[in-house]
Enzyme design. Structure first.
Site, mmCIF file in Angstrom:
data_model
loop_
_atom_site.group_PDB
_atom_site.id
_atom_site.type_symbol
_atom_site.label_atom_id
_atom_site.label_comp_id
_atom_site.label_asym_id
_atom_site.label_seq_id
_atom_site.Cartn_x
_atom_site.Cartn_y
_atom_site.Cartn_z
ATOM 1 N N ARG A 61 100.634 72.532 34.587
ATOM 2 C CA ARG A 61 101.173 73.801 35.059
ATOM 3 C C ARG A 61 102.107 73.585 36.249
ATOM 4 O O ARG A 61 103.214 74.126 36.301
ATOM 5 C CB ARG A 61 100.008 74.723 35.464
ATOM 6 N N ARG A 62 101.665 72.765 37.208
ATOM 7 C CA ARG A 62 102.497 72.526 38.386
ATOM 8 C C ARG A 62 103.721 71.684 38.016
ATOM 9 O O ARG A 62 104.831 71.942 38.490
ATOM 10 C CB ARG A 62 101.665 71.827 39.475
ATOM 11 N N ARG B 185 94.718 62.368 40.748
ATOM 12 C CA ARG B 185 93.453 63.019 40.421
ATOM 13 C C ARG B 185 92.478 62.821 41.570
ATOM 14 O O ARG B 185 92.771 62.181 42.558
ATOM 15 C CB ARG B 185 92.880 62.430 39.113
ATOM 16 N N ARG C 12 92.330 63.472 47.349
ATOM 17 C CA ARG C 12 93.790 63.551 47.207
ATOM 18 C C ARG C 12 94.463 63.506 48.570
ATOM 19 O O ARG C 12 95.500 62.875 48.740
ATOM 20 C CB ARG C 12 94.181 64.833 46.475
ATOM 21 N N CYS D 212 93.997 71.404 27.055
ATOM 22 C CA CYS D 212 94.073 70.978 28.458
ATOM 23 C C CYS D 212 95.464 70.501 28.857
ATOM 24 O O CYS D 212 95.729 70.317 30.040
ATOM 25 C CB CYS D 212 93.033 69.919 28.750
ATOM 26 N N LYS E 160 88.436 78.852 37.333
ATOM 27 C CA LYS E 160 89.555 78.032 36.867
ATOM 28 C C LYS E 160 89.107 76.828 36.031
ATOM 29 O O LYS E 160 89.824 76.396 35.132
ATOM 30 C CB LYS E 160 90.304 77.554 38.110
ATOM 31 N N ASP E 161 87.954 76.290 36.338
ATOM 32 C CA ASP E 161 87.493 75.078 35.649
ATOM 33 C C ASP E 161 86.607 75.373 34.441
ATOM 34 O O ASP E 161 86.174 74.442 33.752
ATOM 35 C CB ASP E 161 86.712 74.186 36.624
HETATM 36 N N1 LIG Z 1 90.285 71.278 39.393
HETATM 37 C C1 LIG Z 1 90.116 71.301 40.802
HETATM 38 C C2 LIG Z 1 90.053 72.667 41.373
HETATM 39 N N2 LIG Z 1 89.291 73.636 40.837
HETATM 40 C C3 LIG Z 1 89.504 74.799 41.547
HETATM 41 C C4 LIG Z 1 90.389 74.499 42.566
HETATM 42 C C5 LIG Z 1 90.895 75.440 43.555
HETATM 43 C C6 LIG Z 1 89.985 76.542 43.932
HETATM 44 C C7 LIG Z 1 89.954 77.695 42.985
HETATM 45 O O1 LIG Z 1 90.988 78.090 42.419
HETATM 46 O O2 LIG Z 1 88.843 78.266 42.822
HETATM 47 C C8 LIG Z 1 90.742 73.157 42.483
HETATM 48 C C9 LIG Z 1 91.648 72.394 43.352
HETATM 49 C C10 LIG Z 1 93.124 72.660 43.214
HETATM 50 O O3 LIG Z 1 93.607 73.049 42.133
HETATM 51 O O4 LIG Z 1 93.864 72.465 44.182
#
Ligand SMILES: NCc1[nH]cc(CCC(=O)O)c1CC(=O)O
Length: 311
Positions: free
Chosen positions: A133-134, A151, A157, A244, A83-84
Site C-alpha cells: 500500500r505504501r 520488516r 524498524r 496480502c 488492521k492485522d
Molecule cells: N503490521 C504492523 C502494524 N499493525 C498495526 C500497526 C499500526 C497500528 C494500528 O493501525 O493499529 C502496525 C505498524 C505500522 O503499520 O506502522
C-alpha cells in the site's frame, strides 16, 4: 454487571502490542474497579519470519497464534490491531469481536532523522517499507524515492533505521504513539497523501463465542462510532477479497453530524492506476455501505487489478 474474577489477556509480545494490552487493562480497571487481569504474550509467525509475508502459509501471520491461545482456553480475551486481522474470511470459528476501542490516529507518518518532509526528500532517498500500500502510493506521488524492504516490529524498524539500513521510514502515527515514540515523526501524512490501511488505529477485543459474561462485560469498552467504521471497512475488504499483496487502502468516518462515509482505493503495485470510490451511508447500515463501495471499485476493474498481482 457481573465480571469474571480474572481476565487473561493474550496478545503479540511486541512493545506495541503490550502497550495495547496496558490500555485495555487500564480501561477495564476504570470500568470495573477491582477486576484482576493477567497478560499472556505469544510470538506470532509474523514476528518470527522476517522475509516476505506473502510467503507465509495462509493469512493472519500476526493473529494465528493469538487466536489459537484464545480457542485453547489459555486466555479469555485477545487484543488485535484490526488492521492485522484478515477480513477476506470470517473470524476463526468460535470467536467473536466483543468491542472495538475508540479509534486512534489513522494516519501514516514519515520518520526522517534529518527532519525533512516527504516533498523535501532528495531523489534516491531509501524509504524502508514492505507495505504494498505504501510502496504503490509513494511510486505514484514520489517516483524519485526508492523503497527498500523493511520488516520487524516498529521498535526494530527504528533500530534498523538508526543503523543506516534505510534513510527514512513510513510508520503509523498510532503505533508510534503506543510505543511512546511520537518524537521521531518528521511529518504526519494526510490521508489524501497516504491513504491509510483498512482498520488503521483500531483495537479489537476478541472473545470465545460462548463466553457471554465476559462479552457483556468488555462490550462496555466499545466505541459506537468506531464500531460503525470498522464494520464498514471490514465488509468492504471482505467483498473485495484482496490478498496480502493487494495495494488496497481506505477509511470510514463518522462525521460530527453522525453521518458515516467510506472512501477507498485500489492501486496497481506501480501506483500508476488508482481506482477511487467514496460513498455516504445514507440509509444503509455500515456493512451494506462497505459492500457498496467494494462493488463500485469492482465495477471499475478492481478484480482484474487484484488478480493480476502475483501472490
Ligand atoms: N503490521 C504492523 C502494524 N499493525 C498495526 C500497526 C499500526 C497500528 C494500528 O493501525 O493499529 C502496525 C505498524 C505500522 O503499520 O506502522
Amino acid at each position: 454487571m457481573s465480571v469474571p474474577e480474572l481476565i487473561r489477556i493474550v496478545s503479540r509480545d511486541s512493545p506495541m502490542a503490550l502497550a495495547q494490552v496496558e490500555r485495555v487493562r487500564a480501561e477495564l480497571a476504570a470500568l470495573y474497579p477491582g477486576v484482576r487481569t493477567a497478560v499472556v504474550p505469544v510470538k506470532t509467525t509474523g514476528d518470527k519470519w522476517m522475509g516476505d509475508l506473502s510467503q507465509v502459509e495462509g493469512k493472519g501471520a500476526f493473529t494465528k497464534e493469538v487466536d489459537a491461545a484464545l480457542l485453547a482456553g489459555e486466555a479469555d480475551l485477545a487484543v488485535h490491531c484490526v488492521k492485522d486481522v484478515p477480513a477476506d474470511r470470517p473470524l476463526p470459528a468460535g470467536t467473536t469481536f466483543a468491542a472495538f476501542l475508540k479509534r486512534d490516529d489513522i494516519r501514516d507518518a514519515l520518520v526522517h532523522p534529518g527532519g525533512l518532509t516527504l516533498d523535501e526528500l532528495p531523489a534516491g532517498t531509501r524509504i524502508g517499507t514492505s507495505s504494498v500500500r505504501r510502496v504503490a502510493q509513494l511510486a505514484a506521488t514520489h517516483p524519485e524515492l526508492e523503497c527498500v524492504p523493511f520488516r520487524g516490529n516498529a521498535n526494530r524498524r527504528l533500530a534498523k533505521l538508526a543503523a543506516g539500513e534505510a534513510d527514512a521510514l513510513l510508520l503509523a502515527v498510532s503505533g508510534l504513539e503506543r510505543i511512546d515514540r511520537r518524537d521521531v515523526i518528521s511529518e504526519v501524512l494526510s490521508p489524501e497523501t497516504m491513504m491509510p490501511p483498512i482498520g488503521a488505529g483500531i483495537l479489537a477485543l476478541q472473545c470465545r463465542e460462548g463466553d457471554t459474561e465476559l462479552i457483556d462485560a468488555v462490550s462496555g469498552l466499545g466505541d459506537p462510532d468506531t464500531h460503525r467504521e470498522a464494520t464498514a471497512e471490514r465488509m468492504f475488504l471482505h467483498v473485495l477479497q484482496g490478498h496480502c499483496n493487494s495495494p488496497i487502502a481506505g477509511y470510514a468516518r463518522v462525521d460530527r453530524g453522525g453521518e458515516l462515509s467510506l472512501r477507498a482505493c485500489v492501486f496497481t503495485p506501480d501506483g500508476k492506476t488508482r481506482l477511487n470510490a467514496h460513498e455516504w451511508a445514507g440509509r444503509l447500515d455500515p456493512a451494506t455501505l462497505g459492500t457498496s463501495v467494494a462493488v463500485a471499485l469492482l465495477r471499475q476493474g478492481a478484480r482484474e487489478i487484484i488478480d493480476g498481482i502475483p501472490h
